[in-house]
Design an enzyme around this catalytic site. Structure first.
Site, mmCIF file in Angstrom:
data_model
loop_
_atom_site.group_PDB
_atom_site.id
_atom_site.type_symbol
_atom_site.label_atom_id
_atom_site.label_comp_id
_atom_site.label_asym_id
_atom_site.label_seq_id
_atom_site.Cartn_x
_atom_site.Cartn_y
_atom_site.Cartn_z
ATOM 1 N N ILE A 225 0.838 -1.195 0.000
ATOM 2 C CA ILE A 225 0.000 0.000 0.000
ATOM 3 C C ILE A 225 0.877 1.251 0.000
ATOM 4 O O ILE A 225 2.020 1.212 0.457
ATOM 5 C CB ILE A 225 -0.956 0.008 1.224
ATOM 6 C CG1 ILE A 225 -2.093 1.025 1.047
ATOM 7 C CG2 ILE A 225 -0.189 0.271 2.516
ATOM 8 C CD1 ILE A 225 -3.204 0.878 2.096
ATOM 9 N N CYS A 226 0.336 2.344 -0.542
ATOM 10 C CA CYS A 226 0.971 3.663 -0.473
ATOM 11 C C CYS A 226 -0.153 4.679 -0.271
ATOM 12 O O CYS A 226 -1.203 4.322 0.254
ATOM 13 C CB CYS A 226 1.800 3.962 -1.727
ATOM 14 S SG CYS A 226 0.835 4.179 -3.227
ATOM 15 N N GLN A 227 0.029 5.893 -0.688
ATOM 16 C CA GLN A 227 -1.021 6.895 -0.506
ATOM 17 C C GLN A 227 -2.123 6.771 -1.554
ATOM 18 O O GLN A 227 -3.292 6.856 -1.227
ATOM 19 C CB GLN A 227 -0.428 8.311 -0.524
ATOM 20 C CG GLN A 227 -1.437 9.405 -0.215
ATOM 21 C CD GLN A 227 -2.068 9.261 1.157
ATOM 22 O OE1 GLN A 227 -1.416 8.863 2.127
ATOM 23 N NE2 GLN A 227 -3.357 9.547 1.248
#
Length: 117
Positions: A83-85
């Site tokens: 996951i990231c932003q």
């Protein structure tokens, strides 16, 4: 001639947004069902400052720029959920892990921006 350039740009971005072969995608609701699964390792590839500001407790922070150097600390027998932003950096991370020999890799589409847990 302009439409050829525009078409090429559109195709390039469409290609970049498509998941790489063998990489699954899941949305925020699908992620909620995965949390707590001991057969998965959860990796947050955002910067330490982004992670500190808001994160999901199951996720370990390994920033994208350090992932290649730290991938040996990950278990290739477990599914890697990344996951990231927004989902862009995690897509890059997912491709990197797939190329490194991880068989099961999942990218969280929409990232933390879509998370409301």
């Amino acid at each position: 001639m302009e439409w050829i350039i525009i078409a090429a740009i559109v195709l390039f971005f469409a290609w970049r947004l498509m998941p790489a072969k063998g990489i699954r995608t899941v949305d925020a609701d699908g992620l909620k069902e995965m949390l707590g699964d001991k057969d998965k390792q959860f990796i947050d590839v955002r910067t330490p400052a982004e992670y500190k500001g808001r994160h999901i407790k199951e996720f370990k922070n390994i920033p994208l720029n350090t992932l290649q150097a730290k991938q040996a600390s990950l278990d290739k027998s477990k599914e890697a959920v990344v996951i990231c932003q927004s989902g862009m950096r995690s897509a890059q991370a997912a491709r990197l892990l797939k190329k490194a020999g991880f068989d099961r890799v999942t990218n969280v589409r929409g990232g933390m921006g879509a998370w409301n847990g």
